[in-house]
Design a protein around this motif. Structure first.
Motif, PDB file in Angstrom:
ATOM      1  N   ALA A 125       0.854  -1.189   0.000  1.00  0.00           N
ATOM      2  CA  ALA A 125       0.000   0.000   0.000  1.00  0.00           C
ATOM      3  C   ALA A 125       0.890   1.239   0.000  1.00  0.00           C
ATOM      4  CB  ALA A 125      -0.897   0.011   1.234  1.00  0.00           C
ATOM      5  N   CYS A 126       0.412   2.295  -0.649  1.00  0.00           N
ATOM      6  CA  CYS A 126       1.165   3.551  -0.722  1.00  0.00           C
ATOM      7  C   CYS A 126       0.249   4.719  -0.382  1.00  0.00           C
ATOM      8  CB  CYS A 126       1.715   3.763  -2.136  1.00  0.00           C
ATOM      9  SG  CYS A 126       2.909   2.523  -2.669  1.00  0.00           S
ATOM     10  N   THR A 127       0.858   5.815   0.051  1.00  0.00           N
ATOM     11  CA  THR A 127       0.085   7.028   0.290  1.00  0.00           C
ATOM     12  C   THR A 127      -0.298   7.637  -1.049  1.00  0.00           C
ATOM     13  OG1 THR A 127       2.046   8.434   0.326  1.00  0.00           O
ATOM     14  CG2 THR A 127       1.342   7.481   2.438  1.00  0.00           C
ATOM     15  N   ARG A 128      -1.185   8.595  -1.022  1.00  0.00           N
ATOM     16  CA  ARG A 128      -1.649   9.217  -2.257  1.00  0.00           C
ATOM     17  C   ARG A 128      -0.966  10.553  -2.520  1.00  0.00           C
ATOM     18  NH1 ARG A 128      -7.928   8.457  -3.097  1.00  0.00           N
ATOM     19  NH2 ARG A 128      -7.228   9.381  -5.038  1.00  0.00           N
ATOM     20  N   GLU A 129       0.129  10.837  -1.807  1.00  0.00           N
ATOM     21  CA  GLU A 129       0.826  12.106  -2.034  1.00  0.00           C
ATOM     22  C   GLU A 129       1.378  12.149  -3.456  1.00  0.00           C
ATOM     23  OE1 GLU A 129       4.401  12.603   0.330  1.00  0.00           O
ATOM     24  OE2 GLU A 129       4.810  10.486   0.162  1.00  0.00           O
ATOM     25  N   TYR A 130       1.351  13.327  -4.040  1.00  0.00           N
ATOM     26  CA  TYR A 130       1.844  13.477  -5.400  1.00  0.00           C
ATOM     27  C   TYR A 130       3.209  14.140  -5.377  1.00  0.00           C
ATOM     28  CZ  TYR A 130       2.063  14.309 -10.385  1.00  0.00           C
ATOM     29  OH  TYR A 130       2.456  14.314 -11.700  1.00  0.00           O
ATOM     30  N   MET A 131       4.222  13.318  -5.517  1.00  0.00           N
ATOM     31  CA  MET A 131       5.618  13.753  -5.624  1.00  0.00           C
ATOM     32  C   MET A 131       6.194  12.936  -6.774  1.00  0.00           C
ATOM     33  SD  MET A 131       6.774  14.013  -1.635  1.00  0.00           S
ATOM     34  CE  MET A 131       8.396  14.586  -2.091  1.00  0.00           C
ATOM     35  N   PRO A 132       5.917  13.340  -8.008  1.00  0.00           N
ATOM     36  CA  PRO A 132       6.226  12.496  -9.162  1.00  0.00           C
ATOM     37  C   PRO A 132       7.696  12.094  -9.268  1.00  0.00           C
ATOM     38  CG  PRO A 132       5.755  14.735  -9.871  1.00  0.00           C
ATOM     39  CD  PRO A 132       5.453  14.668  -8.413  1.00  0.00           C
TER      40      PRO A 132
END
Length: 122
Positions: free
Chosen positions: A81-88
């Motif tokens: 599982a991963c967080t949904r933060e957007y750090m491309p």
């Protein structure tokens, strides 16, 4: 000549083993294709093209440039599982992922921070 062949065979056999907790050497399991698969924390990639076992991916350090020039990485577990933060990040497969965790979950190592360059750009 026979002694050289025996020595070479012993060296190859030693390369196909891994240490267990008692310090003795045990053969690594071979998948159906006959290639040795690395366990978590073991070396992957490199000139031998060592593959990681099931549920693992080959994580290359940034300096290894995704295994270019036969550089190696380390087998790591794919996150569940991963967080949904957007750090491309740009993956070694030249796809942009929302963050390093989502790239790892897809079994892809990160080549650089930020989105991948559009295809066809210089």
């Amino acid at each position: 000549m026979k002694m050289h062949l025996v020595a070479a065979a012993l060296l190859m056999l030693a390369a196909c083993t891994e240490s267990n907790t008692s310090g003795t050497m045990t053969p690594s399991p071979n998948p159906a294709g006959g290639h040795v698969q690395a366990s978590q924390g073991q070396m992957c990639g490199g000139i031998a093209g060592v593959q990681c076992g099931s549920g693992l991916y080959c994580q290359y350090p940034a300096a290894a440039q995704c295994g270019a020039a036969d550089q190696s990485g380390t087998c790591q577990a794919r996150p569940q599982a991963c967080t949904r933060e957007y750090m491309p990040v740009c993956g070694c497969d030249d796809h942009t992922y929302a963050n390093a965790c989502t790239a790892a979950a897809a079994g892809v190592s990160v080549v650089s921070q930020g989105a991948c360059a559009p295809h066809g750009s210089n």
